[in-house]
Design a protein around this motif. Sequence first.
Motif, short mmCIF file in Angstrom:
data_model
loop_
_atom_site.label_atom_id
_atom_site.label_comp_id
_atom_site.label_asym_id
_atom_site.label_seq_id
_atom_site.Cartn_x
_atom_site.Cartn_y
_atom_site.Cartn_z
N SER A 168 -4.35 13.18 -2.46
CA SER A 168 -5.79 13.21 -2.66
C SER A 168 -6.27 14.60 -3.07
N GLU B 207 -8.85 9.97 1.92
CA GLU B 207 -7.47 9.47 1.83
C GLU B 207 -7.37 8.49 0.66
N ILE C 175 -2.93 0.36 -4.11
CA ILE C 175 -2.83 -0.97 -3.50
C ILE C 175 -2.33 -1.95 -4.54
N MET D 90 0.86 -1.20 0.00
CA MET D 90 0.00 0.00 0.00
C MET D 90 0.88 1.23 0.00
N THR D 91 0.59 2.19 -0.85
CA THR D 91 1.33 3.46 -0.79
C THR D 91 0.34 4.62 -0.85
N ARG D 92 0.64 5.66 -0.09
CA ARG D 92 -0.21 6.84 -0.08
C ARG D 92 -0.18 7.54 -1.43
N PHE D 93 -1.28 8.17 -1.78
CA PHE D 93 -1.37 8.88 -3.06
C PHE D 93 -2.01 10.23 -2.76
N ARG E 37 -4.97 5.64 -1.53
CA ARG E 37 -3.80 4.77 -1.54
C ARG E 37 -3.79 3.95 -2.81
#
Length: 264
Positions: free
Chosen positions: A16, A22, A26, A11-14, A24
């Motif tokens: 927004s 939020e 995946i 999982m990595t943050r993206f 992510r």
Amino acid sequence: MNHHDGKIVEMTRFPSPNPNVELRVITYLSHGLKVKGMLAEPIGEGVYDGFLYLRGGIKNVGKVRPARIAQFAAEGFIVFAPYYRGNQGGEGNEDFAGDDREDAFAAFLLLKSLPRVRGVHIFGFSRGGVMALLTALEYPETASVVTWGGVSDMSLTYMERKDLRRMMKRVIGGTPQKFPDRYQSRTPLYSLDKLTAPVLIIHGVNDSNVSVEHAYRLERRLRLLEKPVDCWYFNEFTHYFPPEVNRKVVSDLSKWMKSRPKRC
């Protein structure tokens, strides 16, 4: 089915576009392949309905748009949108509602496994329409299905879209005349007797990407089988609705989904 399907690998943050949502990216398992998708969650505590967003197009046409996913999450859903195999760094090759339906199936299981999700609705746009119906047939616990500008008959797509024929022949392995079974296996109309989820059909009557005939065929079949179906036809619109109408329809379909009777 491989029991690891739907398992999250990474999982990595993206970034927004919405401060209340939020995002992510995946990586998850689909029949042994590592495929990717985008998860959007409303920020804060609480349990939400799950929303499986099945995109249209193929490859770079109809890619998942973060703003669109965030728009549905802002309506109070936890949204997951698979990119389908072979896209944006995922393994395998997309094959237009053939084996890549596994990516939608695994995505359904992924959403269902999230602790904050209660029940999963399925939304399909354009070719995502067949993916949505195929997934709802696979999972009888599906809360509801919305198909917007959705394909319901693969042979009809071949007949209508001369510009897609080369791609379809390559991916599906021939024409509907030569391989009717390959087109039928990608056409959920033939198995709708097994469908348990209520369906909402949204279609612009002037759609030239996916003709309204797809919606009419789906509606006729569902009514014949006495399945619950609602239809919102828009006489003045094409495959794409003007932004303000789009926002209103997103809000209305979200309310429609949430008002379906809760199922296990």
